[in-house]
Write an enzyme that holds these catalytic residues in place. Sequence first.
Site, PDB file in Angstrom:
ATOM      1  N   GLU A  36      15.361 -10.483   5.056  1.00  0.00           N
ATOM      2  CA  GLU A  36      16.630 -10.857   4.404  1.00  0.00           C
ATOM      3  C   GLU A  36      17.282  -9.641   3.741  1.00  0.00           C
ATOM      4  OE1 GLU A  36      16.553 -14.560   2.216  1.00  0.00           O
ATOM      5  OE2 GLU A  36      17.599 -13.586   0.564  1.00  0.00           O
ATOM      6  N   ALA A  70      27.528 -17.137  -3.898  1.00  0.00           N
ATOM      7  CA  ALA A  70      28.035 -18.488  -4.164  1.00  0.00           C
ATOM      8  C   ALA A  70      29.497 -18.410  -4.570  1.00  0.00           C
ATOM      9  CB  ALA A  70      27.196 -19.141  -5.244  1.00  0.00           C
ATOM     10  N   ARG A 125      22.912 -24.775  -1.581  1.00  0.00           N
ATOM     11  CA  ARG A 125      23.909 -25.171  -2.572  1.00  0.00           C
ATOM     12  C   ARG A 125      24.460 -23.937  -3.268  1.00  0.00           C
ATOM     13  NH1 ARG A 125      22.316 -27.549  -8.265  1.00  0.00           N
ATOM     14  NH2 ARG A 125      21.928 -25.323  -8.478  1.00  0.00           N
ATOM     15  N   ALA A 141      22.585 -29.144  -1.533  1.00  0.00           N
ATOM     16  CA  ALA A 141      22.444 -28.553  -0.196  1.00  0.00           C
ATOM     17  C   ALA A 141      22.312 -29.634   0.875  1.00  0.00           C
ATOM     18  CB  ALA A 141      21.237 -27.619  -0.169  1.00  0.00           C
ATOM     19  N   TYR A 163      10.970 -24.655  -2.759  1.00  0.00           N
ATOM     20  CA  TYR A 163      10.520 -24.085  -4.045  1.00  0.00           C
ATOM     21  C   TYR A 163       9.103 -24.558  -4.372  1.00  0.00           C
ATOM     22  CZ  TYR A 163      15.468 -23.121  -4.240  1.00  0.00           C
ATOM     23  OH  TYR A 163      16.726 -22.662  -3.922  1.00  0.00           O
ATOM     24  N   HIS A 167      12.171 -25.706  -8.361  1.00  0.00           N
ATOM     25  CA  HIS A 167      13.478 -25.104  -8.660  1.00  0.00           C
ATOM     26  C   HIS A 167      13.725 -25.168 -10.170  1.00  0.00           C
ATOM     27  CE1 HIS A 167      17.928 -24.994  -8.920  1.00  0.00           C
ATOM     28  NE2 HIS A 167      17.777 -24.095  -7.978  1.00  0.00           N
ATOM     29  N   GLN A 230      12.776  -5.214 -12.697  1.00  0.00           N
ATOM     30  CA  GLN A 230      13.619  -6.000 -11.783  1.00  0.00           C
ATOM     31  C   GLN A 230      12.889  -7.283 -11.348  1.00  0.00           C
ATOM     32  OE1 GLN A 230      13.967  -4.556  -7.721  1.00  0.00           O
ATOM     33  NE2 GLN A 230      16.173  -4.494  -7.955  1.00  0.00           N
ATOM     34  N   HIS A 284       8.796 -14.423   5.702  1.00  0.00           N
ATOM     35  CA  HIS A 284      10.172 -13.962   5.490  1.00  0.00           C
ATOM     36  C   HIS A 284      10.142 -12.974   4.326  1.00  0.00           C
ATOM     37  CE1 HIS A 284      14.593 -14.511   5.491  1.00  0.00           C
ATOM     38  NE2 HIS A 284      14.520 -14.504   4.166  1.00  0.00           N
TER      39      HIS A 284
HETATM   40  P1  FAD Z   1      19.521 -27.891  -3.615  1.00  0.00           P
HETATM   41  O1  FAD Z   1      18.536 -28.135  -2.537  1.00  0.00           O
HETATM   42  O2  FAD Z   1      20.769 -28.679  -3.596  1.00  0.00           O
HETATM   43  O3  FAD Z   1      18.764 -28.090  -5.007  1.00  0.00           O
HETATM   44  C1  FAD Z   1      19.360 -27.679  -6.208  1.00  0.00           C
HETATM   45  C2  FAD Z   1      18.796 -28.479  -7.372  1.00  0.00           C
HETATM   46  O4  FAD Z   1      19.272 -29.816  -7.287  1.00  0.00           O
HETATM   47  C3  FAD Z   1      17.270 -28.575  -7.396  1.00  0.00           C
HETATM   48  O5  FAD Z   1      16.849 -28.521  -8.733  1.00  0.00           O
HETATM   49  C4  FAD Z   1      16.989 -29.943  -6.806  1.00  0.00           C
HETATM   50  O6  FAD Z   1      15.766 -30.500  -7.279  1.00  0.00           O
HETATM   51  C5  FAD Z   1      18.186 -30.727  -7.315  1.00  0.00           C
HETATM   52  N1  FAD Z   1      18.546 -31.858  -6.448  1.00  0.00           N
HETATM   53  C6  FAD Z   1      18.726 -31.828  -5.118  1.00  0.00           C
HETATM   54  N2  FAD Z   1      19.066 -33.059  -4.672  1.00  0.00           N
HETATM   55  C7  FAD Z   1      19.095 -33.858  -5.747  1.00  0.00           C
HETATM   56  C8  FAD Z   1      19.394 -35.235  -5.953  1.00  0.00           C
HETATM   57  N3  FAD Z   1      19.720 -36.047  -4.940  1.00  0.00           N
HETATM   58  N4  FAD Z   1      19.347 -35.729  -7.229  1.00  0.00           N
HETATM   59  C9  FAD Z   1      19.014 -34.930  -8.275  1.00  0.00           C
HETATM   60  N5  FAD Z   1      18.731 -33.616  -8.136  1.00  0.00           N
HETATM   61  C10 FAD Z   1      18.768 -33.094  -6.890  1.00  0.00           C
HETATM   62  N6  FAD Z   1      21.719 -18.273  -3.415  1.00  0.00           N
HETATM   63  C11 FAD Z   1      22.911 -17.754  -3.079  1.00  0.00           C
HETATM   64  O7  FAD Z   1      23.856 -17.832  -3.862  1.00  0.00           O
HETATM   65  N7  FAD Z   1      23.112 -17.129  -1.880  1.00  0.00           N
HETATM   66  C12 FAD Z   1      22.136 -17.014  -0.965  1.00  0.00           C
HETATM   67  O8  FAD Z   1      22.342 -16.472   0.120  1.00  0.00           O
HETATM   68  C13 FAD Z   1      20.851 -17.573  -1.276  1.00  0.00           C
HETATM   69  N8  FAD Z   1      19.843 -17.528  -0.387  1.00  0.00           N
HETATM   70  C14 FAD Z   1      18.657 -18.126  -0.700  1.00  0.00           C
HETATM   71  C15 FAD Z   1      17.649 -18.140   0.271  1.00  0.00           C
HETATM   72  C16 FAD Z   1      16.421 -18.724  -0.008  1.00  0.00           C
HETATM   73  C17 FAD Z   1      15.360 -18.736   1.048  1.00  0.00           C
HETATM   74  C18 FAD Z   1      16.188 -19.319  -1.286  1.00  0.00           C
HETATM   75  C19 FAD Z   1      14.852 -19.930  -1.598  1.00  0.00           C
HETATM   76  C20 FAD Z   1      17.192 -19.325  -2.230  1.00  0.00           C
HETATM   77  C21 FAD Z   1      18.435 -18.744  -1.957  1.00  0.00           C
HETATM   78  N9  FAD Z   1      19.485 -18.767  -2.866  1.00  0.00           N
HETATM   79  C22 FAD Z   1      20.687 -18.203  -2.536  1.00  0.00           C
HETATM   80  C23 FAD Z   1      19.305 -19.380  -4.196  1.00  0.00           C
HETATM   81  C24 FAD Z   1      19.814 -20.842  -4.233  1.00  0.00           C
HETATM   82  O9  FAD Z   1      21.179 -20.889  -3.924  1.00  0.00           O
HETATM   83  C25 FAD Z   1      19.580 -21.385  -5.635  1.00  0.00           C
HETATM   84  O10 FAD Z   1      18.196 -21.529  -5.863  1.00  0.00           O
HETATM   85  C26 FAD Z   1      20.313 -22.659  -5.978  1.00  0.00           C
HETATM   86  O11 FAD Z   1      20.161 -22.914  -7.369  1.00  0.00           O
HETATM   87  C27 FAD Z   1      19.806 -23.901  -5.262  1.00  0.00           C
HETATM   88  O12 FAD Z   1      20.197 -23.947  -3.972  1.00  0.00           O
HETATM   89  P2  FAD Z   1      19.495 -25.013  -2.975  1.00  0.00           P
HETATM   90  O13 FAD Z   1      20.157 -24.868  -1.675  1.00  0.00           O
HETATM   91  O14 FAD Z   1      18.049 -24.888  -3.045  1.00  0.00           O
HETATM   92  O15 FAD Z   1      19.967 -26.363  -3.699  1.00  0.00           O
END
Ligand code: FAD
Length: 304
Positions: A36, A70, A125, A141, A163, A167, A230, A284
């Site tokens: 990445e 984001a 997300r 997401a 996670y 998370h 960091q 990864h």
């Molecule tokens: P989600 O899966 O939507 O989860 C977010 C939170 O919402 C979690 O706490 C989850 O438990 C909660 N949640 C989900 N569904 C529900 C529901 N139905 N009801 C209640 N709570 C719920 N960030 C960036 O900005 N750009 C990137 O390119 C990027 N790449 C990443 C790549 C990887 C492999 C990882 C692990 C993370 C990356 N991130 C990136 C970070 C990520 O965007 C953040 O961790 C963000 O806070 C959560 O995104 P998510 O897609 O996991 O969200």
Amino acid sequence: MGQVGLSLLVSAWPAANPIDTHMTHPSTAKPALSIEFFPPKTPQGVERLRAVRQELYTLNPEFCSVTFGAGGSTQEGTLRAVQDIINEGHVGVAHYSCVGATAATAREHLTRLAAMGVHRIVALRGDLPSGYGSNGEFTYAKDLVAFVVREFPGRFHVEVAAYPETHPQARSYPADLRAFVEKVKAGANSAITQYFFSAQAYFRFVEDVSAHSVHIPIVPGLMPITNSSQLLRFSDACGAEVPRWIRQRLESYGDDQVSIKAFGLEVMTRLCEELQRAGVPGIHFYSLNQSEAILGICDHLGWR
Ligand code: FAD
């Protein structure tokens, strides 16, 4: 060096691991690697990254992905870097975060990706920086995953984030696990984890997920240790647990970068070995646009 700490990492994973379908073959084969990057902000950064990619291509990665700021803050930079990877003859994977997006902007972005020849995305997300405007039309997401599957059927392989150590905004581990399962049931094909240093946390997560009849590949995301301040800052922000013994060792090195890198290399090599033995579906690497540490780890493991 690090005998006490390393003995904690080299715990015996059972030879016949009974859990997930993607982890049932303890293995000595080199796992598929992916790497990445983040989109550089300056022309010099773009050139530097080009050189870094060439070095990392010697690992024959399955794909290289590029993060997405984001709210769309890096949109063009992300697209350019993904296009560069494709032009260099490798599989370019685009991250896309839906926070702040509308159905119309998401559709437009995904259409651009499809036109560029992108077949695989990481659907997220994201976290909107404060004061950045509205959260848009997608709450989680899983809403983006469902949108991609509905509007672009069969067009993209959809990766999601996982996670193992929960998370940071989740109410609890079980709630986060349920959210992950929903995200997969919405149509995700595979997942990449947040980085971790405890293989046991990852194994437990995979086992818990498979108890929900979810059997997609969950690839460990690993962050090489190269810079202690960091690493500690990132880990506090993203909820990754840095074990006490690693923190203590890093603190003891102060500004001694040579010792930090040597320690990091040893820790990560052992972690990779443990994951490889368990038959993980891939590894990864979060490169932070640097090649040295990843190449060092892979050379130690004979993965080049
Ligand atoms: P989600 O899966 O939507 O989860 C977010 C939170 O919402 C979690 O706490 C989850 O438990 C909660 N949640 C989900 N569904 C529900 C529901 N139905 N009801 C209640 N709570 C719920 N960030 C960036 O900005 N750009 C990137 O390119 C990027 N790449 C990443 C790549 C990887 C492999 C990882 C692990 C993370 C990356 N991130 C990136 C970070 C990520 O965007 C953040 O961790 C963000 O806070 C959560 O995104 P998510 O897609 O996991 O969200």
